[in-house]
Design a protein around this motif. Structure first.
Motif, PDB file in Angstrom:
ATOM      1  N   ASN A 191      14.563 -18.540 -10.472  1.00  0.00           N
ATOM      2  CA  ASN A 191      13.616 -18.044  -9.481  1.00  0.00           C
ATOM      3  C   ASN A 191      12.225 -17.857 -10.072  1.00  0.00           C
ATOM      4  N   LYS A 235      11.024 -19.519 -12.670  1.00  0.00           N
ATOM      5  CA  LYS A 235      10.478 -20.846 -12.917  1.00  0.00           C
ATOM      6  C   LYS A 235       9.962 -21.482 -11.635  1.00  0.00           C
ATOM      7  N   LYS A 236      10.719 -21.317 -10.546  1.00  0.00           N
ATOM      8  CA  LYS A 236      10.289 -21.884  -9.264  1.00  0.00           C
ATOM      9  C   LYS A 236       9.037 -21.184  -8.756  1.00  0.00           C
ATOM     10  N   LYS A 265       6.696 -19.880 -10.607  1.00  0.00           N
ATOM     11  CA  LYS A 265       5.563 -20.397 -11.383  1.00  0.00           C
ATOM     12  C   LYS A 265       5.132 -21.760 -10.870  1.00  0.00           C
ATOM     13  N   GLU A 266       6.103 -22.633 -10.595  1.00  0.00           N
ATOM     14  CA  GLU A 266       5.785 -23.963 -10.079  1.00  0.00           C
ATOM     15  C   GLU A 266       5.086 -23.887  -8.725  1.00  0.00           C
ATOM     16  N   ASP A 267       5.562 -22.990  -7.864  1.00  0.00           N
ATOM     17  CA  ASP A 267       4.927 -22.827  -6.559  1.00  0.00           C
ATOM     18  C   ASP A 267       3.504 -22.290  -6.701  1.00  0.00           C
ATOM     19  N   THR A 268       3.310 -21.370  -7.640  1.00  0.00           N
ATOM     20  CA  THR A 268       1.964 -20.822  -7.860  1.00  0.00           C
ATOM     21  C   THR A 268       1.008 -21.903  -8.351  1.00  0.00           C
ATOM     22  N   ILE A 269       1.471 -22.695  -9.328  1.00  0.00           N
ATOM     23  CA  ILE A 269       0.639 -23.777  -9.851  1.00  0.00           C
ATOM     24  C   ILE A 269       0.342 -24.806  -8.761  1.00  0.00           C
ATOM     25  N   HIS A 270       1.373 -25.125  -7.976  1.00  0.00           N
ATOM     26  CA  HIS A 270       1.181 -26.066  -6.865  1.00  0.00           C
ATOM     27  C   HIS A 270       0.146 -25.532  -5.879  1.00  0.00           C
TER      28      HIS A 270
END
Length: 288
Positions: free
Chosen positions: A2, A4-5, A7-12
């Motif tokens: 969760n 990691k996801k 962080k990826e959503d934030t970067i996206h």
């Protein structure tokens, strides 16, 4: 997972916002130029504005023909590309595939310094060295001319062409070259028939950046081209689209100011047309 996801959503999301800001900035500039430039074109007339051969914005009977500026920008940019792109391309090939590592590192440092030099310095060097040299070599009364502008622009686009081409050539997998050498090709044949075609996308991008730098330059060109609204001639003082706007914007008003925005609008669409044409050529070359 969760975390990691998240962080990826934030970067996206961050990249999405930055992309929207970039696109929005282009749209705002486009809309502003259209709104500011169309009134003068309507009043002057599109044909008279684009194909008129005389610019006299401060005369008692003002004339606003920008054909000399358009032709000068085309000739100047084309001349700079003809001189600068081959030099930059072959320099990049030499540094990437033929030069010793120490030489390559030193030259990359020098090219980086060259890229960071302000435009006014290029113009100053052109005024002090290039213009007198043209006067002496070609026996002309004034060296501030289209030729001087072409040479200065050719030098100014070199860092962009070399850096991007060099990065693209260095990114080509070594296996391509080893396979070519194993089949009996020489190193020179491998460089120009294997490595360069594999890096052509990046090299094409370098050319596009060089064209953008050449056509958008104002300060250096203003200092060496003479800044006179003449029809383009190699040894005559000329004025580019960019310098036409820069030289008169500070004291312009009324229709004159609107006409300068119209020149900026023409320059904007001119650059967009060049980029679109180059992208079409690039796509066609990739499908061949």
């Amino acid at each position: 997972m969760n975390v990691k996801k998240a962080k990826e959503d934030t970067i996206h999301f961050i990249f999405l916002i930055l992309g929207l800001i970039a696109v929005g900035s282009v749209l705002v500039i486009t809309i502003y130029l259209v709104i500011s430039g169309l009134p003068a074109i309507r009043e002057i007339g599109l044909v008279d504005f684009l194909f008129g051969t005389r610019w006299a914005s401060t005369a008692s009977q003002p004339e606003y023909g920008i054909l000399p500026f358009i032709l000068t920008s085309i000739y100047g940019t084309a001349g700079a590309i003809v001189i600068g792109v081959p030099i930059g391309f072959f320099a990049a090939v030499y540094l990437a595939k033929m030069a010793p590592r120490k030489v390559c590192r030193v030259m990359e440092l020098c090219i980086g310094v060259l890229a960071g030099i302000p435009s006014v310095v290029y113009g100053l060097v052109g005024m002090l060295i290039l213009i007198p040299a043209i006067m002496a070599i070609f026996d002309v009364p004034d060296g501030a001319s289209l030729l001087a502008a072409i040479i200065v622009l050719a030098v100014m686009i070199l860092p962009s062409v070399i850096n991007v081409s060099l990065t693209s050539l260095q990114a080509v997998p070594r296996e391509y070259e080893e396979a070519s050498l194993a089949l009996g090709a020489t190193w020179t044949e491998t460089c120009f028939k294997v490595t360069v075609p594999a890096a052509r996308s990046g090299i094409f991008t370098a050319i596009v950046l060089g064209i953008g730098r050449a056509i958008g330059e104002a300060m250096a060109v203003m200092m060496v081209a003479g800044n006179v609204a003449n029809m383009p001639s190699l040894f005559q003082s000329v004025r580019f689209l960019t310098t036409a706007v820069a030289s008169e914007m500070s004291y312009s008003s009324g229709l004159q100011r609107q006409a300068l925005f119209s020149i900026a609008l023409v320059l904007f669409f001119f650059i967009m047309l060049i980029n679109a044409t180059l992208l079409v050529i690039k796509k066609r070359s990739q499908t061949v």
